[in-house]
Design a protein around this motif. Structure first.
Motif, PDB file in Angstrom:
ATOM      1  N   ASP A 179       0.696  -1.140   0.147  1.00 47.57           N
ATOM      2  CA  ASP A 179      -0.119   0.200  -0.033  1.00 47.57           C
ATOM      3  C   ASP A 179       0.987   1.331   0.163  1.00 47.57           C
ATOM      4  OD1 ASP A 179       0.556  -0.805   2.718  1.00 47.57           O
ATOM      5  OD2 ASP A 179      -0.573   0.577   3.352  1.00 47.57           O
ATOM      6  N   ALA A 182       1.832   2.099  -3.543  1.00 50.77           N
ATOM      7  CA  ALA A 182       0.656   2.444  -4.301  1.00 50.77           C
ATOM      8  C   ALA A 182       0.429   4.058  -3.922  1.00 50.77           C
ATOM      9  CB  ALA A 182      -0.415   1.835  -4.233  1.00 50.77           C
ATOM     10  N   ASP A 183       0.751   4.422  -2.549  1.00 53.77           N
ATOM     11  CA  ASP A 183       0.418   5.590  -2.023  1.00 53.77           C
ATOM     12  C   ASP A 183       1.830   6.479  -2.562  1.00 53.77           C
ATOM     13  OD1 ASP A 183      -1.747   4.787  -0.583  1.00 53.77           O
ATOM     14  OD2 ASP A 183      -0.949   4.710   1.258  1.00 53.77           O
ATOM     15  N   ARG A 186       1.308   7.175  -6.397  1.00 56.36           N
ATOM     16  CA  ARG A 186       0.200   7.425  -6.692  1.00 56.36           C
ATOM     17  C   ARG A 186      -0.566   6.466  -7.936  1.00 56.36           C
ATOM     18  NH1 ARG A 186       0.399  14.136  -6.705  1.00 56.36           N
ATOM     19  NH2 ARG A 186       1.158  14.290  -4.570  1.00 56.36           N
ATOM     20  N   GLU A 188      -2.888   3.187  -9.065  1.00 53.00           N
ATOM     21  CA  GLU A 188      -4.080   2.324  -8.711  1.00 53.00           C
ATOM     22  C   GLU A 188      -3.581   1.039  -8.593  1.00 53.00           C
ATOM     23  OE1 GLU A 188      -7.779   0.679 -11.148  1.00 53.00           O
ATOM     24  OE2 GLU A 188      -6.676   2.365 -12.044  1.00 53.00           O
ATOM     25  N   SER A 191      -2.899  -1.999 -10.747  1.00 48.99           N
ATOM     26  CA  SER A 191      -2.829  -1.826 -11.920  1.00 48.99           C
ATOM     27  C   SER A 191      -1.246  -2.588 -12.656  1.00 48.99           C
ATOM     28  CB  SER A 191      -2.613  -0.339 -12.268  1.00 48.99           C
ATOM     29  OG  SER A 191      -1.562   0.383 -11.435  1.00 48.99           O
ATOM     30  N   TYR A 194       1.527  -0.766 -10.667  1.00 49.00           N
ATOM     31  CA  TYR A 194       1.370  -1.392  -9.277  1.00 49.00           C
ATOM     32  C   TYR A 194       2.209  -2.604  -9.231  1.00 49.00           C
ATOM     33  CZ  TYR A 194      -0.365  -3.719  -5.032  1.00 49.00           C
ATOM     34  OH  TYR A 194      -0.278  -4.421  -3.917  1.00 49.00           O
ATOM     35  N   THR A 231      -4.644   1.842   2.686  1.00 49.27           N
ATOM     36  CA  THR A 231      -5.071   1.649   1.293  1.00 49.27           C
ATOM     37  C   THR A 231      -5.316   0.439   1.124  1.00 49.27           C
ATOM     38  OG1 THR A 231      -3.849   3.586   0.558  1.00 49.27           O
ATOM     39  CG2 THR A 231      -4.409   2.083  -0.910  1.00 49.27           C
TER      40      THR A 231
END
Length: 553
Positions: A179, A182-183, A186, A188, A191, A194, A231
């Motif tokens: 997470d 991803a954070d 930025r 998804e 994806s 990711y 997230t």
């Protein structure tokens, strides 16, 4: 313009300072033919005027030059380097700049500030076919990009012992927080970008001796404020209907396949109850009547009938899926992380609920109190290194160890403010006490304490004064979704290689001979709390081990 340049070992920390560091100069270094070896080139530009920086170019020359990477050690801030309670084995206790990230150097060019000392981090990574044994000279030359003038050079002899480190037997997990990837980037979740970031960070972990991967079948309920959430990175799809629950393991399969492609051998399932007491369920997103919502979470009593029924549906399906993939002996389940005696009753209830559903699979948890094992509540204890003595004294089979921010005095750790020898000693301790596995919670945790904020780890290294800098991560997020290693990660891995070298020497001699050599070179009997605090004894021991191995070939 004068430029000084000196080779030193990997256990020095060169601070951004005008004062010349008191370092040990080296001109020889040894390693086994498949060993990753690191050292440093310490430099300082001394201008005649007010110049503030200059762009330099490095050149490496020698038979092994093509296998050596050069990175620049950069400094990052720490507002909270240590707790009020420390011991004498800290380098500094005041906030400031600390050397840590190993920044890639593009096109062999980098900027050096004037007046202040800095270092280049050199790493020999042998090819898959082991390099030949013997001596190999290496010269590092630094020149001025603008004028091509050679400003300084340093020479080192690399001695390669014609033997290979045995495969790592230690199980090793450093919690990868997808997470946070991803954070920070930025991205998804799920994806292609990711998955690429996850792959890159897993590869870095494997290259540093990690062989077990934290697997978020649900978003891990770790370091999360009560009522808060992180997230969502849930790998297992869940649907609820009047017929019950249905589970989709497609994304879990993608995670497992990716991990195995990169060299991961074992999978650690994120806890099925919240941290520090097993009182609640983790956040679990469930599709109900076409809508995805958090059916379980902080609002769920861990022992409520609804959640118990969910686990009774999930775990047979999940364990069956792992069995079908022949992973039964390579999957480890948690009950709840870091329980204490105050919540032993809640942990006992959770353990009694889960363990019958996990028959044939490993279960383990990080803890400090021997009572949890003594009462049969934990199958495999992961003992805090400052509370490990009763576990060792009672010869607990398959014992694991861990440390985190709480282990701030006496024992090994890897805070910014601590010397690198305190990080590297762990490998020797793991060898001496036959430790089966090592766990750490922070490979790349980039949130504030309790995950209330998402942070830039280059700017905030202490989780907003929650944990001493160096506890929460050992890699930084770099360009192109690639990790930037810290010097602490390289030193930790060097310690794990020390462990493997000791195992090799034992196979050529016997256990008693190796233990005697360790005590002789380190000048004391080693425990988790008693070990030399200086770098020289560790370096001396490793050289002695290498010489013994070579003499026995």
């Amino acid at each position: 313009m004068r430029l000084s340049l000196t080779f030193t070992h990997c256990l020095e920390k060169v601070f951004h300072s005008r004062n010349a560091p008191q370092i040990s100069q080296i001109n020889t270094l040894s390693g086994l033919s498949n060993e990753i070896v690191s050292w440093q080139g310490v430099y300082c530009l001394h201008p005649t005027g007010n110049e503030t920086r200059r762009e330099l170019r490095y050149r490496l020359e020698g038979p092994l030059a093509e296998y050596i990477s050069v990175r620049q050690v950069q400094s990052v801030p720490s507002h909270f380097p240590c707790y009020a309670e420390t011991d004498e084995n800290y380098l500094r206790t005041e906030p400031g700049l600390f050397p840590d990230p190993l920044a890639p150097v593009t096109d062999c060019r980098f900027f050096a500030g004037t007046h202040y000392y800095g270092s280049l981090w050199l790493t020999l990574t042998p090819p898959s076919t082991p390099v030949a044994g013997g001596d190999s000279p290496l010269t590092l030359t630094l020149s001025d990009v603008a004028t091509d003038e050679v400003l300084a050079s340093a020479t080192l002899t690399l001695h390669i012992v014609p033997a290979v480190l045995p495969p790592q037997t230690l199980l090793h997990t450093e919690w990868l927080h997808s997470d946070c990837l991803a954070d920070y980037y930025r991205l998804e979740v799920f994806s292609p970008e990711y998955w690429l970031a996850v792959r890159n960070f897993v590869r870095s972990a494997v290259n540093s001796g990690v062989n077990m991967l934290l697997t978020p079948i649900f978003t891990p309920p770790l370091d999360t404020a009560i009522g808060g959430e992180r997230t969502t990175v849930q790998l297992v799809g869940v649907q609820q209907s009047t017929q019950g629950y249905r589970f989709d393991f497609q994304r879990l399969a993608q995670w497992v396949d990716l991990a195995q492609e990169e060299g991961i051998e074992h999978f650690e399932i994120a806890p099925l109850f919240t941290q520090w007491g097993a009182a609640h369920a983790p956040k679990i997103m469930v599709e109900v009547e076409g809508q995805l919502r958090p059916l379980f979470g902080w609002h769920t009593d861990a022992h409520a009938q609804e959640y118990q029924q969910f686990l009774q549906a999930l775990l047979p399906a999940l364990t069956g899926w792992f069995r079908d993939r022949q992973l039964q002996q390579r999957v480890w389940f948690h009950i709840s992380d870091e329980p204490t005696l105050e919540n032993i009753a809640a942990y006992q209830r959770a353990s009694m609920t889960l363990r019958p559903l996990l028959a044939g699979f490993h279960t383990f948890d990080a803890l400090s109190d021997y009572a949890f094992y003594q009462q049969g509540l934990v199958e495999t204890p992961v003992a805090a290194t400052d509370h490990i003595e009763p576990f060792i004294e009672n010869r607990v089979p398959g014992l694991w160890a861990y440390y985190c921010c709480v282990q701030k005095t006496e024992v090994a750790n890897r805070f910014f403010a601590q010397p690198s020898a305190r990080n590297r000693i762990l490998g020797i301790q793991l060898y001496l006490y036959d430790i089966t596995g090592f766990l750490h919670w922070g490979f790349n945790f980039y949130n504030s304490g309790h995950s209330r904020e998402k942070l830039d780890p280059y700017a905030v290294t202490d989780c907003r004064n929650a944990f001493p800098s160096g506890d929460a991560f050992v890699v930084y997020p770099g360009d192109n979704r690639e990790p930037v290693e810290s010097l602490r990660l390289r030193v930790l891995h060097q310690g794990l290689q020390d462990m493997r070298a000791l195992q090799l020497l034992e196979s050529l001699t016997d256990r008693a001979a190796v233990e005697a050599l360790i005590e002789q070179e380190l000048g004391m009997r080693i425990t988790f709390k008693h070990y030399p605090h200086q770098a020289d004894p560790l370096l001396r021991l490793r050289e002695a081990v290498n010489k013994r191995i070579e003499a026995l070939l």
